[in-house]
Design a protein around this motif. Structure first.
Motif, PDB file in Angstrom:
ATOM      1  N   THR A   5       0.847  -1.192   0.000  1.00 14.54           N
ATOM      2  CA  THR A   5       0.000   0.000   0.000  1.00 14.54           C
ATOM      3  C   THR A   5       0.881   1.238   0.000  1.00 14.54           C
ATOM      4  N   PHE A   6       0.544   2.188  -0.859  1.00 17.17           N
ATOM      5  CA  PHE A   6       1.266   3.463  -0.891  1.00 17.17           C
ATOM      6  C   PHE A   6       0.306   4.597  -0.576  1.00 17.17           C
ATOM      7  N   ILE A   9      -3.554   9.143   2.785  1.00 19.25           N
ATOM      8  CA  ILE A   9      -4.957   9.506   2.559  1.00 19.25           C
ATOM      9  C   ILE A   9      -5.412   8.909   1.233  1.00 19.25           C
ATOM     10  N   ARG A  11      -4.703   6.238  -1.018  1.00 24.44           N
ATOM     11  CA  ARG A  11      -3.917   5.024  -0.813  1.00 24.44           C
ATOM     12  C   ARG A  11      -4.121   4.000  -1.919  1.00 24.44           C
ATOM     13  N   LEU A  12      -3.035   3.633  -2.542  1.00 21.61           N
ATOM     14  CA  LEU A  12      -3.073   2.600  -3.575  1.00 21.61           C
ATOM     15  C   LEU A  12      -2.544   1.291  -3.004  1.00 21.61           C
ATOM     16  N   THR A  13      -3.345   0.233  -3.088  1.00 26.96           N
ATOM     17  CA  THR A  13      -2.901  -1.106  -2.696  1.00 26.96           C
ATOM     18  C   THR A  13      -2.888  -1.967  -3.951  1.00 26.96           C
ATOM     19  N   THR A  14      -1.784  -2.649  -4.201  1.00 24.57           N
ATOM     20  CA  THR A  14      -1.684  -3.402  -5.459  1.00 24.57           C
ATOM     21  C   THR A  14      -1.489  -4.892  -5.221  1.00 24.57           C
ATOM     22  N   GLY A  25      -5.293  -3.209  -8.611  1.00 27.38           N
ATOM     23  CA  GLY A  25      -5.118  -2.432  -7.392  1.00 27.38           C
ATOM     24  C   GLY A  25      -6.417  -1.800  -6.946  1.00 27.38           C
ATOM     25  N   ILE A  26      -6.350  -1.243  -5.761  1.00 25.00           N
ATOM     26  CA  ILE A  26      -7.485  -0.523  -5.180  1.00 25.00           C
ATOM     27  C   ILE A  26      -6.989   0.851  -4.744  1.00 25.00           C
ATOM     28  N   ASP A  28      -8.031   3.713  -2.405  1.00 24.03           N
ATOM     29  CA  ASP A  28      -8.954   4.135  -1.360  1.00 24.03           C
ATOM     30  C   ASP A  28      -8.633   5.592  -1.026  1.00 24.03           C
ATOM     31  N   GLY A  29      -9.642   6.360  -0.722  1.00 17.05           N
ATOM     32  CA  GLY A  29      -9.404   7.746  -0.326  1.00 17.05           C
ATOM     33  C   GLY A  29      -9.487   8.732  -1.472  1.00 17.05           C
ATOM     34  N   PRO A  84     -13.896   2.918  -2.862  1.00 18.45           N
ATOM     35  CA  PRO A  84     -12.619   2.447  -3.427  1.00 18.45           C
ATOM     36  C   PRO A  84     -12.749   2.161  -4.922  1.00 18.45           C
TER      37      PRO A  84
ATOM     38  N   PHE B 226       6.282  -1.386  -2.441  1.00 15.40           N
ATOM     39  CA  PHE B 226       6.511  -0.006  -2.024  1.00 15.40           C
ATOM     40  C   PHE B 226       7.486   0.089  -0.860  1.00 15.40           C
TER      41      PHE B 226
ATOM     42  N   MET C   1     -14.088   8.895   0.685  1.00 12.45           N
ATOM     43  CA  MET C   1     -14.269   7.768   1.593  1.00 12.45           C
ATOM     44  C   MET C   1     -12.905   7.216   1.995  1.00 12.45           C
ATOM     45  N   ASN C   2     -12.887   6.513   3.032  1.00  9.44           N
ATOM     46  CA  ASN C   2     -11.667   5.983   3.569  1.00  9.44           C
ATOM     47  C   ASN C   2     -12.038   4.749   4.377  1.00  9.44           C
ATOM     48  N   ASN C   4     -11.379   1.431   4.137  1.00 11.24           N
ATOM     49  CA  ASN C   4     -11.736   0.173   3.510  1.00 11.24           C
ATOM     50  C   ASN C   4     -10.681  -0.895   3.747  1.00 11.24           C
ATOM     51  N   ARG C  11      -3.818  -7.503   6.687  1.00 14.60           N
ATOM     52  CA  ARG C  11      -4.676  -6.391   6.297  1.00 14.60           C
ATOM     53  C   ARG C  11      -5.551  -6.724   5.100  1.00 14.60           C
ATOM     54  N   THR C  14     -10.974  -3.932   0.885  1.00 16.86           N
ATOM     55  CA  THR C  14     -12.070  -4.418   0.042  1.00 16.86           C
ATOM     56  C   THR C  14     -12.593  -3.338  -0.903  1.00 16.86           C
ATOM     57  N   PHE C  15     -13.293  -3.792  -1.919  1.00 20.92           N
ATOM     58  CA  PHE C  15     -13.900  -2.868  -2.885  1.00 20.92           C
ATOM     59  C   PHE C  15     -15.180  -3.490  -3.420  1.00 20.92           C
ATOM     60  N   ILE C  26      -8.140  -7.492  -1.219  1.00 26.32           N
ATOM     61  CA  ILE C  26      -6.728  -7.860  -1.198  1.00 26.32           C
ATOM     62  C   ILE C  26      -6.335  -8.122   0.247  1.00 26.32           C
TER      63      ILE C  26
END
Lengths: 370, 370, 370, 370
Positions: A5-6, A9, A11-14, A25-26, A28-29, A84, B226, C1-2, C4, C11, C14-15, C26
Motif C-alpha cells: 500500500t502506498f 490519505i 492510498r493505492l494497494t496493489t 489495485g485498489i 482508497d481515499g 474504493p 513499495f 471515503m476511507n 476500507n 490487512r 475491500t472494494f 486484497i
C-alpha cells in the motif's frame, strides 16, 4: 510480505504477479466527484507499454500485451463516488515455461535470493511480485492521481535525462512525452537508439537517469519532520525497481557547494511569474531553484525536481555463472523476453509515483488548518 | 502538521522545538526484556553534541547544552517492559531574542516560507520544528534501536565520506566513530579542519557526504513493492534536514554501468565469510556489492551501504538579501549560534535513522512466516 | 471515503458495490507457506449465501447468486507466497432498475442521507458501498484468516443467540454451523422460522443477537491501551451493518454486578483443562469467564466471547413515508429483493471479523518479544 | 506492546505508568491556529480528579495528586503551531511498596496474568501500563480535541446513567457536569452515594453505565465500511478499562425491535430544529433517534448517543484467594488506595475518547471532497 500500500490519505494497494491470472489495485481515499473513466487509465497504461510507436523500441521487450484495464468499482455515471476504485488487468501471453528451467538458480542482480531467504518459498515465474510488470498498477493508480492534480492546477512532466552515459538537454521536458524515448530535446534520442542497439547485440544491458518535475504544486505541502515531501518522494522513487539513487534539486552536487551559492534568494514576484502568494498577500518567486521546490520538507511553490538513477537491468542474454539453491555453480543464459534497460519504460512509472505522492500531500494538507 | 512518527512496528514519535521547554519522544513497539538505561541514550546523544573532544569543533556551533536525557516510562528494573519508552531533554541556554529580529524575514534556504504557507502562522524562534535540534530525538530513539540490532548480531557504522569537496578513504569505517569528524581514514580530517576554518572566516558554509553501513543484518528483510528496504532507507535519510541525495550501493554511478559489470555474482561461501545460509543449508557470499546489500528491496546479507549528500547550511554569517513577509527586500545578517555545516554532527543522526529503519524491518519480518 | 482496510499486519482491503461489476479484496501481510485454495474461500462464502439448504430460508432474500470466487494472486502451487492475495466475485443478477425509482428518496434507516451529506453525490443502486453484499469480501478474507488460526490451534464458533426476541440456549455452539439458522440448540430454530414467516407476512423486519466465540486463542494477545483485544473486536463487530451493541463476556450485565461476583478466580489447571501455561511452567484455568477471555485488553486463554445485537433491517415491504432530496414527503414501498433480517446471514460475517481480528493480533504478538 | 496511538489524522500517542516518573502524550495532527493553553488541559484533568468538590467522593480513591499538566511543545503565543503538542504530568505520592507484597500474585480480574503471558516480564507496580492513571493522558488529549469541536459547533455531554443497578433519568445531560457524580437528574446521585457507602463498607465494588452524547456534529462524518463512525466509537470506548459493553442509539434493545418501529422517519425541518441541510438546500430532521445519530456508519446530524457498560472494579478490599506465579493459592487482601468503582471518574475519560474520535473524523472528512 507487507508494504503493498502506498499513501496515507490517497492510498493505492496493489496485487498480482507477472505469471498469475492478472494484476490490479485498489485506490482508497479518492474524493468523490472526480471525472474518471477506463479510458483515462488506459491512456496512462499505454504510455508504459513496450513496442508501440517506436517508443523505446530498441530497448524494450518483445512481450506485447494489450494491458486492457477494467474498472471494477468506485465509479458511477462517469464520476468517482468516493468508494474504493478497483482496477484489473488480465495477464495474457504468459510463458512460464521460460522460467521453469531457472527455478533452482539464484539469478545475480535479482530478488530471487532475497525472496528465498524471506519466505523459504518462492514463486520463480518471472520474478513473481518483483516483476517489472507490477509497475502497471502504479501507473493506473497514478493516472487517477494525475486527474486530481490537474484540477489543482499542477502538472507532472517526466523524461529520460541520461541513457548509457549519454545525457540529454533538459530544456524541453514539457514536451518529452510526445517524443520517442521521452527525450527532452530533439537530438539525443537518436544517440540512445544507437547505444541500445549495440548493447543488445552485445547481450548486455544499460542504466540511465530519469527526471521528474511537478509544476504548479501549491506551496505548503509536506510535513517538516519524518514525512518531508522530498522524503516521501525519495521513498516513492527508490521503491521502483532498479533505482539506486534519488536526488532532489541540486542533489548530490549540493555536497560540493557553498551556502552562498546554494541558497535560493527570495524575491517579490513579477506579474505572471509567482511561485505563490503569502498569507500577507505578497507574491514571491525564487532567483534559482537549487532546492528543487522543497525547503525543510515543505513545497515552496517552485517546480519540484527529482532525478532518479537506475541500474542496468540484471537480466542479460550474455552467459553468466551463478549459484543454484544447492550450492552448485551453473551456467545461466537467460531466454524469455527481456528489455535491455528499464529506460524508457520506467518513465511513466516514476511519473505515477510522483503523482501518487503529490496528491496524498495535497489531500493531507486540507487537514492542516481549522 | 503530521508525520512526526517513524516506523510501522518499532515506532518513534517525536516532539519539541529548539526554543520551547524541551524535546523528546516516545518509542512504541519496543519488545520487552531489552536492557536499556538512560546511560545508553546519553551515550548516543553525546556523540551528536557539538564542541566536545574536538569533534567537528571547527564546524560546530558555540551553543553548548548538556542535553541530559531522562527516561520517563517503559523501563523497569533495567529492562524494557514492552510499554512505550518516553524520553525527554530539557532545553537550556535559549536565546530566542536572537531570532526576534528575524521574525518577519523569510530566510533563503530555510523552511520559513514553507511554514508560513502551510499554517499561515509560524514559530520563528530558531526554526521551531525545523531546527536541527529536533534530531536529538532521532538519536535517542536510534540508541534504543541499536541495542536491539546488537542482539540480532548487526552493527551500524557511519562516517563522513566527503566534506567541502574533499573525499576520505572509506577503508576503515569501523573505527570512524573513534576519530574526530567521524573520519574513516587517518589523514583526511586534517584537511577538513582547514577547509572548515577558511569557510568560517569567509562567513560561508559547506556541504558534504555521509556514508552509513549496516553489517550483519540478516538476509530476507524488506518488502518487495513499495516498502523496499532501500526505499524506507531513502525515506529515512531524505527526511533528515539538508540531505539532497541518497544512494544505495553503486548509487548514481549505476546509471553509467552495464549489467555485466553491475550484477554481483553469487558464490558458495568460504568458512567464516558467509553473507547468509539458504533454507537448503547452503552458505553463500557475493563477489562484489554493487547492490549495497539490497536486491529487489530485500536484504541479501551483504553490508547495507547508503550514502547521503548534504547541502551546505543555509544560515551563513555573510550578509544576504531576502524578502520579508511584506514584500520588502531586507539585509539579512544572521547572528545567533550556527554551525558552518551539518557535517559532522549529522553523522549520528543518519546512523540513528538507519537503526530505526533496520529494527522496524527486523521486527516486521517476524510476521512473514507462520 | 476511507477506511476500507481492516488490520495492522494481516490487512484486508475491500472494494465493490452490489450493482457494479463485482466485489473483491486484497489480503496483504499473509505469511508465506499457508495452504490455501479457491475452494477454501468458496466454502466460507457458501456459508453466507442465502436460499440454500434451508439456511435462513424464511428470512433471506430471493436474490440468488452463485458468488463464485476467484483468487487472482498470491497463491502458487497451492500455497500462499507471501504476496498479496487478491480475490474477486463477479456480480450477476443485478436489477438496478429496482432502485432507480428510489433514486431521489432518502430511505429511513439507511445510509442514503449520510452518503449524500458526505459526498454530495451518491450511488443509489442498492446502497452502493453500504449494501450487505459488501460483507462477502469480509467472509472471503476471514476464510484465509481462519486457516491461520487453525494452524495456531484456535477455532471460531458462531451462532444466532436470539431472533425476534426469542433466545436460544448456547449449550452447543460448537455444532451450530451444521444446523439451519446457525442455531446452538436443537429446538429454537423452529420458533425462529415461525417468527420469520409472520414478520414477512406483515411486511416488517426483525433484529436479533449473534454470539461468536474464539476457542484456543493463546493468552497474551492484545495491546493494553487503545488497541485492546476487546476494543478491536468491538470495532470489528460494530463495523458490520445493523450492529447496534457489542458485549464482551458478561457484557452490559456487568454494570449490575459486584466485584466479588465478577472477578474470575485463577486456579491451577487440572490435566487437559488448562487455559494456558505461565512462563514459570505453571498451567492455570479460571473458575468462571465473566471476562470473556480478555482482561486489561489481553487474552487470558479462556474462550473469547462476544455478543452482537443487531437492529431489524431498515428495508421493509410495508409502506413507509419519507422525505426525498427536495423536501417532499413521499410514499416508499420497497420492492427489490430483501431479507427480513440480517439474521442468520450475518453470522459468517461476524465470524469472519473475529478471525481477521484474532489473526492480526496473533501476528503482531510475534513482534512483542526479542 | 503496541497500540498506544489513537487516531488517523488527529493522533494521540501516550506513555507512562502509575508508579514511574510520570505520564504524558503527544498530539500529532492538530491544526495550526487553535487557541490552547495549559489551563485548558488542566480544566479537563481536574474533572477527572478524585476527592474534590465531593465529586464521587464516596466512590473514589484516597490518593490525591494535583496532576499538574505541563505543555512541552507545539504551542506558541497561545496558539497551536501545527507542531506536535506534548504534555506531561509528573507522578507524586507513589507508594510502590504497597504493591511489592503482591508481586507474585496474579490478581483476579486484572491484567497481571495477561501481561506475564505477553512479555514474560511485568511491571507489577500498580498495574503498570494498565493502571487507571493512564487515562489522564486521554483526558488531556481529549481537552485539545474538544476545543476543535467547539469551533465546529459541536459539544459533548457525558453523565453517569446507572450505578450499582440504580438508573438515572437522562433528561438533563447538558448540565450533568455541574452536578456531583455527573448525574443527569437532580435526585439520583443521593441514592448512588448511599450505594457506594454500603459497598465500601462491605469491601466490595460496583459497576455502572455511562452515557455520552455529541450534539451538533455535522452529518456526513464516518467511513461506510470498516471505519464506521460507530465502529470507531465502539473501539474508543471498549478500549477504556472496565468497559464490557458499548451501545449506539437503541443499542442492544434493537435486537428485539421491528423495522417499522426502529426506522427513524426523515422529515423536513422546522426552523431552528434542523439536523442538517442537504446539498439541495433542504433542511431535515428525524422523528426519532433510534439510530443514535449514525446510519450506515455515517453521522446523520442527530445527536450521537453512546452508552458504555462498565464492570465493577477488580480490586476489592474483601479477602480473595488467587494463584501466584508458582501455582500456589494465596490469600489476597488488597491494600493500597482503591476506588470502589470506575464510576464516576471514568465519565471524563469516555467524553475525551468521544472527542478524540469525533475530531479525527471531522478532519478526515476534509479530504472527502475535491
Amino acid at each position: 510480505m507487507n508494504g503493498n500500500t502506498f499513501g496515507r490519505i490517497f492510498r493505492l494497494t496493489t496485487f498480482g504477479e507477472s505469471h498469475g491470472p492478472g494484476l490490479g489495485g485498489i485506490v482508497d481515499g479518492c474524493p468523490a466527484g472526480l471525472e474518471i473513466s477506463e479510458a483515462d487509465l488506459q491512456q496512462a497504461l499505454d504510455e508504459r507499454r513496450p513496442g508501440q510507436d517506436g517508443r523505446g523500441g530498441a530497448a524494450s521487450t518483445a512481450r506485447s500485451e494489450k494491458d486492457q484495464v477494467r474498472i471494477l468499482s468506485g465509479v458511477f455515471a462517469g464520476k468517482s463516488t468516493g468508494a474504493p476504485i478497483a482496477f484489473y488487468v488480465e495477464n495474457e501471453n504468459q510463458r512460464s515455461a521460460d522460467y521453469e528451467a531457472l527455478a533452482a538458480i539464484l539469478r545475480p542482480g535479482h530478488a530471487d535470493l532475497g525472496f528465498f531467504m524471506k519466505h523459504a518459498f518462492r514463486d520463480y515465474r518471472g520474478g513473481g511480485r518483483s516483476s517489472g510488470r507490477e509497475t502497471l498498477c502504479r501507473v493506473a493508480g497514478g493516472g487517477i492521481a494525475e486527474k486530481i492534480l490537474e484540477k489543482a492546477g499542477a502538472r507532472i512532466f517526466a523524461c529520460v535525462a541520461e541513457f548509457g552515459g549519454i545525457a540529454a538537454n533538459l530544456e524541453d521536458i514539457e514536451n518529452a512525452a510526445a517524443r520517442p524515448w521521452f527525450c527532452p530535446d530533439k537530438v539525443t534520442d537518436g544517440l540512445w537508439v544507437e547505444a541500445a542497439k549495440k548493447t543488445r547485440a552485445a547481450g548486455d544491458s544499460l542504466g540511465g537517469k530519469v527526471r521528474v518535475e511537478i509544476h504548479g504544486l501549491p506551496a505548503g505541502l509536506g510535513e517538516p519532520v519524518f514525512d518531508k515531501l522530498d522524503a516521501r518522494l525519495a521513498y516513492a522513487f527508490m521503491g521502483v525497481g532498479a533505482v539506486k539513487g534519488v536526488e532532489i534539486g541540486s542533489g548530490c552536487a549540493a555536497a560540493d557547494m557553498k551556502g552562498s551559492e546554494h541558497n535560493d534568494p527570495i524575491l517579490p514576484a513579477e506579474a505572471g511569474l509567482a511561485c505563490g502568494t503569502l498569507p500577507t498577500g505578497i507574491s514571491y518567486r525564487f532567483a534559482s531553484n537549487n532546492a528543487g521546490g522543497v525547503l525543510g520538507g515543505i513545497s515552496n511553490g517552485a517546480p519540484i525536481c527529482v532525478t532518479a538513477s537506475l541500474k542496468p537491468l540484471a537480466s542479460i542474454s550474455r552467459k553468466q555463472r551463478s549459484m543454484d539453491m544447492y550450492g552448485e555453480m551453473r551456467d545461466l543464459q537467460i531466454g524469455g523476453r527481456h528489455d535491455i534497460s528499464v529506460i524508457p519504460r520506467v518513465v511513466p512509472v516514476l511519473k505515477a509515483m510522483a503523482a501518487l505522492c503529490a496528491v496524498d500531500f495535497l489531500l493531507l494538507q486540507k487537514t492542516a488548518l481549522l
